[in-house]
Design a protein around this motif. Structure first.
Motif, PDB file in Angstrom:
ATOM      1  N   SER A   1      37.904  33.188  54.218  1.00 48.54           N
ATOM      2  CA  SER A   1      39.399  32.810  54.714  1.00 48.54           C
ATOM      3  C   SER A   1      39.430  32.476  56.525  1.00 48.54           C
ATOM      4  CB  SER A   1      40.415  34.000  54.356  1.00 48.54           C
ATOM      5  OG  SER A   1      41.517  33.469  54.849  1.00 48.54           O
TER       6      SER A   1
ATOM      7  N   ASP B   1      46.966  39.158  48.772  1.00 47.92           N
ATOM      8  CA  ASP B   1      46.281  38.880  47.491  1.00 47.92           C
ATOM      9  C   ASP B   1      44.949  38.335  47.562  1.00 47.92           C
ATOM     10  OD1 ASP B   1      47.059  36.463  48.637  1.00 47.92           O
ATOM     11  OD2 ASP B   1      47.853  35.464  46.743  1.00 47.92           O
ATOM     12  N   TYR B   2      44.181  38.500  46.332  1.00 46.52           N
ATOM     13  CA  TYR B   2      42.873  38.018  46.093  1.00 46.52           C
ATOM     14  C   TYR B   2      42.721  37.198  44.742  1.00 46.52           C
ATOM     15  CZ  TYR B   2      37.932  38.937  45.622  1.00 46.52           C
ATOM     16  OH  TYR B   2      36.352  38.681  45.430  1.00 46.52           O
TER      17      TYR B   2
ATOM     18  N   ASN C   1      40.259  45.845  45.906  1.00 43.73           N
ATOM     19  CA  ASN C   1      41.599  45.185  46.603  1.00 43.73           C
ATOM     20  C   ASN C   1      42.677  46.027  46.675  1.00 43.73           C
ATOM     21  OD1 ASN C   1      41.198  42.099  47.328  1.00 43.73           O
ATOM     22  ND2 ASN C   1      39.962  42.434  45.499  1.00 43.73           N
TER      23      ASN C   1
ATOM     24  N   ARG D   1      46.030  44.930  48.335  1.00 41.69           N
ATOM     25  CA  ARG D   1      45.972  43.483  48.002  1.00 41.69           C
ATOM     26  C   ARG D   1      46.167  43.683  46.473  1.00 41.69           C
ATOM     27  NH1 ARG D   1      42.039  39.368  50.894  1.00 41.69           N
ATOM     28  NH2 ARG D   1      40.367  40.413  49.698  1.00 41.69           N
TER      29      ARG D   1
ATOM     30  N   VAL E   1      45.346  41.388  42.879  1.00 44.28           N
ATOM     31  CA  VAL E   1      44.212  40.308  42.465  1.00 44.28           C
ATOM     32  C   VAL E   1      45.075  39.226  41.640  1.00 44.28           C
ATOM     33  CG1 VAL E   1      42.475  40.033  40.898  1.00 44.28           C
ATOM     34  CG2 VAL E   1      42.293  41.755  42.626  1.00 44.28           C
TER      35      VAL E   1
ATOM     36  N   GLY F   1      35.532  35.358  43.730  1.00 43.08           N
ATOM     37  CA  GLY F   1      36.540  35.543  44.307  1.00 43.08           C
ATOM     38  C   GLY F   1      36.744  35.188  45.637  1.00 43.08           C
ATOM     39  N   ARG F   2      38.226  35.295  46.239  1.00 47.60           N
ATOM     40  CA  ARG F   2      38.288  34.938  47.571  1.00 47.60           C
ATOM     41  C   ARG F   2      39.849  35.330  47.897  1.00 47.60           C
ATOM     42  NH1 ARG F   2      41.849  30.913  47.537  1.00 47.60           N
ATOM     43  NH2 ARG F   2      41.840  29.257  45.709  1.00 47.60           N
ATOM     44  N   ALA F   3      40.016  35.245  49.307  1.00 47.93           N
ATOM     45  CA  ALA F   3      41.474  35.657  49.793  1.00 47.93           C
ATOM     46  C   ALA F   3      42.288  34.597  49.081  1.00 47.93           C
ATOM     47  CB  ALA F   3      41.501  35.559  51.255  1.00 47.93           C
TER      48      ALA F   3
ATOM     49  N   GLY G   1      41.199  37.775  57.016  1.00 47.27           N
ATOM     50  CA  GLY G   1      41.101  37.511  55.576  1.00 47.27           C
ATOM     51  C   GLY G   1      39.705  37.542  55.110  1.00 47.27           C
TER      52      GLY G   1
ATOM     53  N   GLN H   1      38.588  41.235  55.068  1.00 51.17           N
ATOM     54  CA  GLN H   1      39.085  42.001  53.702  1.00 51.17           C
ATOM     55  C   GLN H   1      38.382  41.503  52.630  1.00 51.17           C
ATOM     56  OE1 GLN H   1      43.101  39.845  53.829  1.00 51.17           O
ATOM     57  NE2 GLN H   1      43.841  42.009  53.762  1.00 51.17           N
ATOM     58  N   ASP H   2      37.926  40.164  52.378  1.00 48.84           N
ATOM     59  CA  ASP H   2      37.087  39.941  51.054  1.00 48.84           C
ATOM     60  C   ASP H   2      35.827  40.385  51.359  1.00 48.84           C
ATOM     61  OD1 ASP H   2      38.945  38.002  50.466  1.00 48.84           O
ATOM     62  OD2 ASP H   2      38.112  36.353  51.023  1.00 48.84           O
TER      63      ASP H   2
END
Length: 182
Positions: free
Chosen positions: A39, A46-47, A65, A70, A72, A101-103, A142, A145-146
């Motif tokens: 990101s 969210d994710y 998360n 966050r 999902v 998965g990703r932001a 972001g 976070q990921d």
């Protein structure tokens, strides 16, 4: 094993080669993580999981998360088939549970509509073009976070006896069960 594959856009050639010629047997591979991109717009609420519902790896992603507040969400565009066209797929076809998965788009500062508009604009103007490269003005909150989620998932898999499975009904479960003697 951590690896960077090449030639995704030419038919997943790098990851397909590894899937056919793994350094370690795939029955000894707990999971595959696809870190396709990071990101560049900031922290999100969210994710998104591409292929949500396919494996127990979703549970890991939900848990980690939640630690960073966050939620999902499943891929909002499943019709585009992203799960079947990215570098984790050759390993999934061989039975290895895969997480992609990703932001998400719900930017903490600007909201979901803004986040989606930023992503759409980037894709339209820069994706796979000469301008598709690093810029000093990116907000990598972001991405951090990921990375914290992926790191925690990897640590749990590394230091536990956990062995994620494909969920019932996925096309890859029988392959994994067969390789594991189940």
């Amino acid at each position: 094993v951590f690896m960077g594959t090449t030639a995704e856009e030419q038919g997943l050639l790098g990851s397909a080669y590894y899937g056919a010629n793994p350094v370690y047997p795939l029955e000894k591979t707990a999971a595959a993580f696809n870190i396709d991109g990071l990101s560049i717009y900031g922290a999100t609420r969210d994710y998104i999981i591409i292929g949500y519902g396919n494996s127990e790896l979703d549970d890991y992603a939900v848990r980690y998360n939640q630690l960073i507040d966050r939620v999902v969400k499943p891929n909002p565009e499943p019709e585009k088939g992203y799960f079947y066209r990215s570098d984790h797929f050759p390993l999934a076809k061989q039975g290895v549970p895969a997480h992609y998965g990703r932001a998400g788009f719900d930017d903490i500062e600007h909201g979901e509509e803004w986040g989606k508009a930023q992503s759409d604009a980037w894709t339209a103007q820069h994706y796979h073009r000469p301008s598709d490269e690093y810029s000093d003005d990116w907000n990598l909150a972001g991405a951090l976070q990921d990375m914290s989620v992926w790191f925690r998932m990897g640590v749990e898999l590394t230091y536990s006896n956990a062995w994620p499975e494909w969920n019932e009904g996925t096309e890859f479960k029988a392959i994994r069960d067969g390789m594991m003697g189940g």
